[in-house]
Motif scaffolding. Structure first.
Motif, PDB file in Angstrom:
ATOM      1  N   THR A   1      13.583  70.546  -7.269  1.00  0.00           N
ATOM      2  CA  THR A   1      14.991  70.574  -7.683  1.00  0.00           C
ATOM      3  C   THR A   1      15.727  69.330  -7.208  1.00  0.00           C
TER       4      THR A   1
ATOM      5  N   ARG B   1      14.659  66.481  -9.485  1.00  0.00           N
ATOM      6  CA  ARG B   1      15.277  66.526 -10.817  1.00  0.00           C
ATOM      7  C   ARG B   1      16.729  66.064 -10.780  1.00  0.00           C
ATOM      8  N   ASN B   2      17.392  66.312  -9.662  1.00  0.00           N
ATOM      9  CA  ASN B   2      18.808  65.949  -9.553  1.00  0.00           C
ATOM     10  C   ASN B   2      19.027  64.579  -8.927  1.00  0.00           C
ATOM     11  N   ASN B   3      17.928  63.844  -8.740  1.00  0.00           N
ATOM     12  CA  ASN B   3      17.997  62.481  -8.192  1.00  0.00           C
ATOM     13  C   ASN B   3      18.674  62.419  -6.817  1.00  0.00           C
TER      14      ASN B   3
ATOM     15  N   ASP C   1      23.675  70.105  -6.394  1.00  0.00           N
ATOM     16  CA  ASP C   1      24.525  69.577  -7.450  1.00  0.00           C
ATOM     17  C   ASP C   1      24.554  68.051  -7.350  1.00  0.00           C
ATOM     18  N   ALA C   2      25.344  67.434  -8.192  1.00  0.00           N
ATOM     19  CA  ALA C   2      25.372  65.964  -8.225  1.00  0.00           C
ATOM     20  C   ALA C   2      25.888  65.355  -6.926  1.00  0.00           C
TER      21      ALA C   2
END
Length: 358
Positions: A313, A316-318, A281-282
């Motif tokens: 993944t 993509r979520n940096n 998650d972020a």
């Protein structure tokens, strides 16, 4: 029958450990240095190891297994990639004990253990750092669904990180017949809570700690790093970084079997159903992870749902991350001496330091 044999052995060893923790420090003064040729029985009979309470039963599932292994040398008992660091860790445990350091700490209170005896086996093994006040690392060994690898993956990692100056804790968590109802996640959360509550006593800062996880321990660490399911739901400090060796990303076909074995007749979320890709998650911490192409235990590593999907993944979520793939790095090699992964921990520590402050 084997599960009952295991439970009886585990219970007897835990009681013996708790008794040994009350031994006076002078009882540990006559210890000798351990080598590759030290037998398991010699190690376990050593006054300092007895007094330390460190758990040394990493292969035995029954009394017969104990009889088989007790006269084997540490070289025979341990993986060749881990034996030198693991032996050095046991010498460090003995040295700390002789110096009056309490090595073994119960994660749960006496009242909690009295209400649920399985909690008595949940322990932290403490390796003090060379300088107080710094970051700490918490090692979550693999378990193979039967028992955790405190001496090999845990001890070898603790020794290498200690040599780099860090305070290290090795977690022994519930597994085998006691791993239902998300027990490993609960044990990890309570271990972090315990360290945080005693940070001054341990000489560590509670923030920016590293979780070092191997195999299924890597999956547990990766799930705990999720705010909703892990650290956030237990209201404990977020990890500063994940340092993972050959982590299980997705248990794939094992999920229904785990549910039947450990949580039959129950509903609700269970950690072993989780794919680490869905845990990102972020707020997910930076991740350094590696695996070997010749890891036959995780032979599906090249398939969807494993390490390359996890890498994508995170991208993509940096989330700051680094994936390393080795040609020769079999499963369960921990610090990886004698393989392509040798020295990985130095690079992982540099990654940890680069992405945390203080």
């Amino acid at each position: 029958m084997r599960s009952w044999n295991y439970k009886l052995l585990c219970g007897a060893v835990c009681l013996a450990q708790l008794a040994c923790l009350s031994l006076p420090v002078w009882a540990a003064q006559n210890s000798a240095a351990f080598t590759r040729q030290t037998t398991l029985q010699q190690l376990r009979d050593d006054p300092a190891i007895k007094s330390s309470g460190y758990y040394t039963y990493c292969r035995e599932l029954s009394g017969l297994g104990n009889e088989y292994w007790k006269n084997k040398t540490l070289e025979q008992y341990m993986r060749p990639e881990l034996v030198d660091d693991s032996v050095a860790a046991m010498n460090l445990v003995a040295e700390n004990t002789r110096n009056g350091v309490q090595v073994t700490w119960q994660v749960y209170s006496p009242e909690e253990i009295a209400a649920n005896s399985s909690l008595g086996c949940v322990q932290l093994y403490y390796f003090p750092g060379k300088e107080p006040g710094g970051k700490y690392a918490l090692v979550v060994p693999g378990n193979g669904s039967t028992m955790t690898s405190e001496m090999e993956e845990g001890g070898s990692t603790a020794y290498q990180l200690h040599e780099q100056g860090y305070t290290v804790f090795v977690l022994r968590y519930r597994t085998w017949i006691d791993m239902g109802d998300n027990a490993p996640i609960q044990d990890l959360a309570n271990a972090v809570k315990f360290i945080t509550a005693h940070a001054g006593q341990f000489g560590v800062q509670p923030e920016n700690y590293a979780l070092v996880g191997y195999s299924s321990g890597g999956q547990i660490a990766g799930i705990f790093a999720n705010k909703e399911r892990g650290y956030g739901s237990y209201q404990v400090e977020r990890p500063g970084a994940l340092l993972l060796g050959y982590p299980v990303v997705d248990l794939t076909v094992m999920k229904p079997l785990y549910h039947i074995l450990y949580d039959i007749g129950t509903c609700g979320w269970r950690y072993y159903w989780a794919n680490l890709c869905n845990m990102v998650d972020a707020d997910y911490p930076p991740v350094y992870f590696w695996w070997g192409k010749n890891d036959v235990v995780l032979s599906s590593a090249e398939m969807p749902g494993q390490h390359r999907d996890f890498d994508r993944t995170l991208e993509r979520n940096n989330i700051p991350h680094q994936m390393v793939v080795y040609q020769n790095a079999p499963h369960s090699i921990g610090t990886g001496n004698g393989t392509d992964a040798e020295g990985w921990m130095t690079d992982a520590v540099a990654f940890w330091e680069a992405h945390t402050t203080g």
